[in-house]
Structures are given as structure tokens and as C-alpha cells.
Design a protein around this motif. Sequence first.
Motif, mmCIF file in Angstrom:
data_model
loop_
_atom_site.group_PDB
_atom_site.id
_atom_site.type_symbol
_atom_site.label_atom_id
_atom_site.label_comp_id
_atom_site.label_asym_id
_atom_site.label_seq_id
_atom_site.Cartn_x
_atom_site.Cartn_y
_atom_site.Cartn_z
ATOM 1 N N LEU A 154 -4.864 7.915 3.113
ATOM 2 C CA LEU A 154 -4.978 8.555 4.365
ATOM 3 C C LEU A 154 -4.346 7.845 5.517
ATOM 4 N N ILE A 155 -4.905 6.545 5.509
ATOM 5 C CA ILE A 155 -4.388 5.762 6.906
ATOM 6 C C ILE A 155 -2.942 5.576 6.994
ATOM 7 N N GLU A 156 -2.337 5.171 5.817
ATOM 8 C CA GLU A 156 -0.982 5.004 5.846
ATOM 9 C C GLU A 156 0.014 6.103 5.948
ATOM 10 N N THR A 157 -0.522 7.187 5.441
ATOM 11 C CA THR A 157 0.009 8.668 5.634
ATOM 12 C C THR A 157 0.057 8.869 7.294
ATOM 13 N N THR A 158 -1.018 8.855 7.793
ATOM 14 C CA THR A 158 -1.369 9.424 9.097
ATOM 15 C C THR A 158 -0.743 8.667 10.000
ATOM 16 N N LEU A 159 -0.520 7.237 9.718
ATOM 17 C CA LEU A 159 0.101 6.224 10.731
ATOM 18 C C LEU A 159 1.696 6.604 11.098
ATOM 19 N N SER A 160 2.174 7.360 10.151
ATOM 20 C CA SER A 160 3.718 7.799 10.357
ATOM 21 C C SER A 160 3.817 8.569 11.546
ATOM 22 N N ALA A 161 2.588 9.523 11.728
ATOM 23 C CA ALA A 161 2.766 10.299 12.861
ATOM 24 C C ALA A 161 2.301 9.605 13.936
ATOM 25 N N ALA A 162 1.227 8.636 14.025
ATOM 26 C CA ALA A 162 0.652 7.713 14.954
ATOM 27 C C ALA A 162 1.778 6.923 15.475
ATOM 28 N N GLY A 163 2.778 6.485 14.722
ATOM 29 C CA GLY A 163 4.019 5.526 15.313
ATOM 30 C C GLY A 163 4.820 6.503 16.238
ATOM 31 N N ARG A 164 5.009 7.618 16.091
ATOM 32 C CA ARG A 164 5.652 8.381 17.071
ATOM 33 C C ARG A 164 4.947 8.924 18.179
ATOM 34 N N ASN A 165 3.617 8.774 18.245
ATOM 35 C CA ASN A 165 2.808 9.262 19.287
ATOM 36 C C ASN A 165 1.482 8.335 19.257
ATOM 37 N N LEU A 166 1.448 7.179 19.518
ATOM 38 C CA LEU A 166 0.376 6.187 19.350
ATOM 39 C C LEU A 166 -0.892 6.718 19.925
ATOM 40 N N PHE A 167 -0.857 7.054 21.140
ATOM 41 C CA PHE A 167 -1.813 7.332 22.081
ATOM 42 C C PHE A 167 -2.497 8.889 21.842
ATOM 43 N N GLY A 168 -1.662 9.635 20.896
ATOM 44 C CA GLY A 168 -2.563 10.755 20.346
ATOM 45 C C GLY A 168 -3.164 10.718 19.326
ATOM 46 N N HIS A 169 -3.156 9.452 18.786
ATOM 47 C CA HIS A 169 -3.867 8.960 17.607
ATOM 48 C C HIS A 169 -4.783 7.820 17.533
ATOM 49 N N VAL A 170 -5.738 7.668 18.774
ATOM 50 C CA VAL A 170 -6.341 6.725 19.001
ATOM 51 C C VAL A 170 -7.440 6.632 18.060
ATOM 52 N N ALA A 171 -7.941 7.831 17.664
ATOM 53 C CA ALA A 171 -9.163 7.871 16.521
ATOM 54 C C ALA A 171 -8.782 7.424 15.397
ATOM 55 N N LEU A 172 -7.530 7.630 14.740
ATOM 56 C CA LEU A 172 -6.991 6.803 13.922
ATOM 57 C C LEU A 172 -6.971 5.479 13.889
ATOM 58 N N LEU A 173 -6.320 4.725 14.922
ATOM 59 C CA LEU A 173 -6.362 3.434 15.334
ATOM 60 C C LEU A 173 -7.714 2.628 15.081
ATOM 61 N N ASN A 174 -8.913 3.609 15.497
ATOM 62 C CA ASN A 174 -10.289 2.976 15.413
ATOM 63 C C ASN A 174 -10.592 3.080 14.133
ATOM 64 N N ALA A 175 -10.171 3.862 13.093
ATOM 65 C CA ALA A 175 -10.377 4.034 11.686
ATOM 66 C C ALA A 175 -9.883 2.791 11.257
ATOM 67 N N LEU A 176 -8.447 2.518 11.736
ATOM 68 C CA LEU A 176 -7.676 1.297 10.950
ATOM 69 C C LEU A 176 -8.767 0.038 11.403
ATOM 70 N N ASP A 177 -9.135 0.006 12.656
ATOM 71 C CA ASP A 177 -9.977 -1.326 13.008
ATOM 72 C C ASP A 177 -11.046 -1.315 11.796
ATOM 73 N N LEU A 178 -12.149 -0.414 11.625
ATOM 74 C CA LEU A 178 -12.914 -0.495 10.746
ATOM 75 C C LEU A 178 -12.327 -0.896 9.481
ATOM 76 N N ARG A 179 -11.371 -0.309 9.102
ATOM 77 C CA ARG A 179 -10.931 -0.697 7.698
ATOM 78 C C ARG A 179 -10.636 -2.344 7.326
ATOM 79 N N LEU A 180 -10.013 -2.927 8.627
ATOM 80 C CA LEU A 180 -9.606 -4.077 8.768
ATOM 81 C C LEU A 180 -10.905 -5.304 9.075
ATOM 82 N N ARG A 181 -11.698 -4.558 9.729
ATOM 83 C CA ARG A 181 -12.560 -5.701 10.298
ATOM 84 C C ARG A 181 -14.007 -5.507 9.809
ATOM 85 N N ALA A 182 -14.413 -4.248 8.977
ATOM 86 C CA ALA A 182 -15.772 -4.050 8.874
ATOM 87 C C ALA A 182 -16.603 -5.237 7.853
#
Length: 540
Positions: free
Chosen positions: A431-459
Motif C-alpha cells: 500500500l505504501i509503495e503504491t501510494t508513494l507514486s502519487a505522493a512523488g508527484r504531490n508530496l505535500f498533498g500526501h503528508v499523512a502517507l509520509l507519516n505512515a512511512l515514518d511509522l513503518r521505518l522507525r516503529a
Amino acid sequence: GRPAFVDVLREVARLLREEPNRIEQTRSALFSRLAERARPTSRVTIGLKELDAAAMQVGNMFDQVNGGLRGAPKFPQPAILEMLWRAGLRSNDARFFEIVEHSLARMSEGGIYDHLGGGFSRYSVDERWLVPHFEKMLYDNAQLLELLSLAWRHSKNPLFAERARETVAWLSREMMGDQGAFFSSLDADSEGEEGKFYVWSYADVIKVLGQADGEYFARHYDVRPDGNFEGHSILNRLAGLDRTAEDESRLTQFRAKLLAVRDARIRPGLDDKVLADWNGLMIAALVNSALILDEPDWLTMARRAFDFIVRTMTKGDRLGHSWRDGKLLFPGLASDFATMTRAALSLYEATGERSYIEQALTWQNSFDKHYADAEAGAYFLSSDDADDLVLRPHSTQDDATPNPNSVAAHNLVRLAVLSGDDKWRTRADRLIETTLSAAGRNLFGHVALLNALDLRLRAAEIVVTGPDAGRLARAALNLPYLDRIVLRASTAADLPSAHPAQEKLKAAPGSAAFVCVGERCSLPVTDANQIAPAVSAMRQ
């Protein structure tokens, strides 16, 4: 040069009669093209380095004087504030915490906050947080409540705890139904005028409090004879006057008197719908804030609201979207499943009661069955049996609330730990990998996804076991909820087979906590006060 609408209708009618195959061909081509445009087209990779760079870029966009993003109107932007807070946790860079705390402090002292009744308005029309759009939304207050509790834990600034407690008092007094669930919003208008319920004249303050006390209150809350906005005064404390404990006690008494008078005014309209998704946000906020601010009554409030949703807004394994006056709008949206699953997981971490993780799993499985886009690896916003849409929406971008795909990513990471089933982590990654493709085009419209990625990488997974597990769990739960997952494990069988704490748990000396980050776990921690240092050590 365009054809008249009547001519268009006549041509459509002719095509339907004489050439129906062309209509079907056009329809199929249109739907295919729309569906194709809704799908991700590329893959991007974002790691901790990119998260830090994004946070630094966002931080540079903040107003150093007034807090919040520069310019007007000013919205609270909780997801962006959370992004910066996570950057502070990652880097231990005080600048990120300062940006968030300064913004929260200015909001808390501004007119966007209701200084008499508690709670935050939706946004400020000016850059100083003085003049609000007076509408109060459940979702804004839920997200800000969590941030206030985090800010208090970090700084011990009493302002943040005070605003959190006042906001929950408002929630309990004005936004909670008899059965415990929360209403949606309060209108901005009363008597046909925006803000009339909330603003004051200098003369009215003097009339209620008397000349000396009224002048004293007016000085501290910017109440002027000529008003501070269009002839009226919006209560605020943006001037930053020094106040002693005696001042605060005296002002508290005066606010109570003014609130009693205000309560006799004609009130703004109340939207008393119960929305599952917004209730999910508030339930999780109450749980997370209750743990940090030691407010057990808030946990009780969260339980009651959750029980109402399960009892009244659920059919089988599926959620409805809204309830009012005994009528349920069904089926629900992706946002309902995402935020209510998050609420269930928050309650499970806080209490250890199996019913909450079981409900979370029930909803997640139903979510996957009825909302998942198997090809894209993300979720549609509507269910597979919603029949009133031309095309199922497939958005990944945040709105005033986090996008349900991003909330689902958070949930799946936690589910993998709390359920002991690694399949959820695999789904989170996709899910994160898929959605990051959209985030890459509009990073600041996907801040909550970046927060989820932080949890995945650092929990930090904090596994507690033994007869004294409750005490250890309480200490672990007091850590910032953003990047910790607390799991009570009676035996190694409660963990996934490949969990790094498997062997350590088997050899645990009675009660102990193990802090696991990535594929490494700490030595057993038996002193609750040493859990936080162990988390820091494992992240180095």
C-alpha cells in the motif's frame, strides 16, 4: 459556437434510438480512460533521508512570528504539524519541536480558540489566528487534541494541557449524545450572523463583570471599546501579557461568569449526525491523550463512543457512514473503516482487551473484501456494492482529514505487530509503495502517507510479558504514540514466528519488556523507568 442544450438532448435521444452500440462503445472507452488515469503510473522510493528533507522544506514555509504556514487564511494543518513532530523525534532537532509548539501556542491564544467554551474553530481568515471562521468541526479538534498532548509531554508547557482539557470539556458538554457518540459540528452562524454567539462588546463585559473586573478582563483578552474586528471583540490572548498564577485563577472565574451569560444567547446550529470516520478520529485522540495526560475518564468516553458505533452503526462485519435519529446511512466509506480500525487498535494497545483487536481484524478483513483495488494495491473510497456512482473514487490525497489509504497504512503496520500476523506488514508495504507514486508527484498533498512511512521505518515494538506486564505497559504507553507499538505477550506464541523477540521471550526472567527496532531487540528491561532510555538506545 456550441449547440443549444435542447439540440444536444435531441441528438442523444436519436443515438439511443438508432445507434445504441455507439453509446455503449463511448461509455466503455470513457470508463476505461477514467479508470486508467486513477491508477499509479510510476514507482518512487522515499526513505528517512527524503523524509527529513521534506520536513525541512515544510518547516521553512512556516510563519516565524504567528506560527502556521505563512499567509492567510490559516488552517491548523494537523498532519503537517505531525510530520514536523516526527522529524523532531527522528533527528532530535529542537527546531522541529519549536515550530510545532509555537504554532500550537499561537492557535491556543488566538481567536481561533474559544476561550470561554473550549474547542478550536475550523480556520482563521487572517494570518494572526485572530479572526476565525467560527464553525467548530469534530475532526479538527480530534487531531489538535493529540498534538496538544504530545506538545505538553515534550515541553510541560501548562498551556497545552489546559487547552486539551478545555477542549475535552467542550466535547463532553456540547458534542456528545446521550449514548456517548460525538456529533459532527457547530455552525458558524446564529441569528443569521457569523460569530454573533461568540463575540463581545466592551460594554457587555463591563456589565457582566463590573467596572474594575471588566477592565481587568478586557485588558487580558483584547476587548476594546471600538472592538478588534468590525466593531466587536473576539476574545484572544495574542498580546502575550505576563500572568501570575493568581491572574490565571481570577481570569478563570471571570470566564465562567461570561460563559454562563453567553449560554443564554441563541446558539449556533448543531449538526448532530454521528459520522463513523470523524468519531474514529476522536476516539483515538481521546485514548492517546488520556494516556499522556493521565485522564482515565477520557478513556471511558472513548469506550462509550466506540461501543455505540459497534452496536448501532455496524451490520455484520461492515460499518455504516452516518447515523441520526435512528437512521443509518449504509454502507460506509473507506474513511469509516480506516479511522474506526485505528480507534480499535488504539483501544487495544491501551487496554489489552482482546475484543478490540478482534473488532479491528473484522473491519480490516471487510475493508479488504469490499474496498480494496487488488490491481493497484490501494483502496477505493466507496464499496464494491455502492450503486450510485459513475466511477468508484480512488483518491490518495489528504483533505482536512488524513486520506483513508494513509490511515490504513498506519493500521496495517500496527496490525502486523498486535495480531502476530506478518501478512499485514506485507500489505502495508504494498500500500505504501503504491501510494508513494502519487505522493512523488504531490508530496505535500500526501503528508499523512509520509507519516505512515515514518511509522513503518522507525516503529519501536515494545513487547511486555510476565505478571507485572501491566506496570511495564503503562510506562511504554506514556511514550509518544506516533512511533511506538505496545504488545502484551503472555508467551512467545503471541508473536509472529519470525519476530526477533521470540527467543528472548522464552528466556524472559519473569516480568520484562523488550524493545525491538527493525530486526534487533534489547536485553530484558525490568525497570519501567528504563523503557524510554532503551528505546533511545535501540534507535542509535
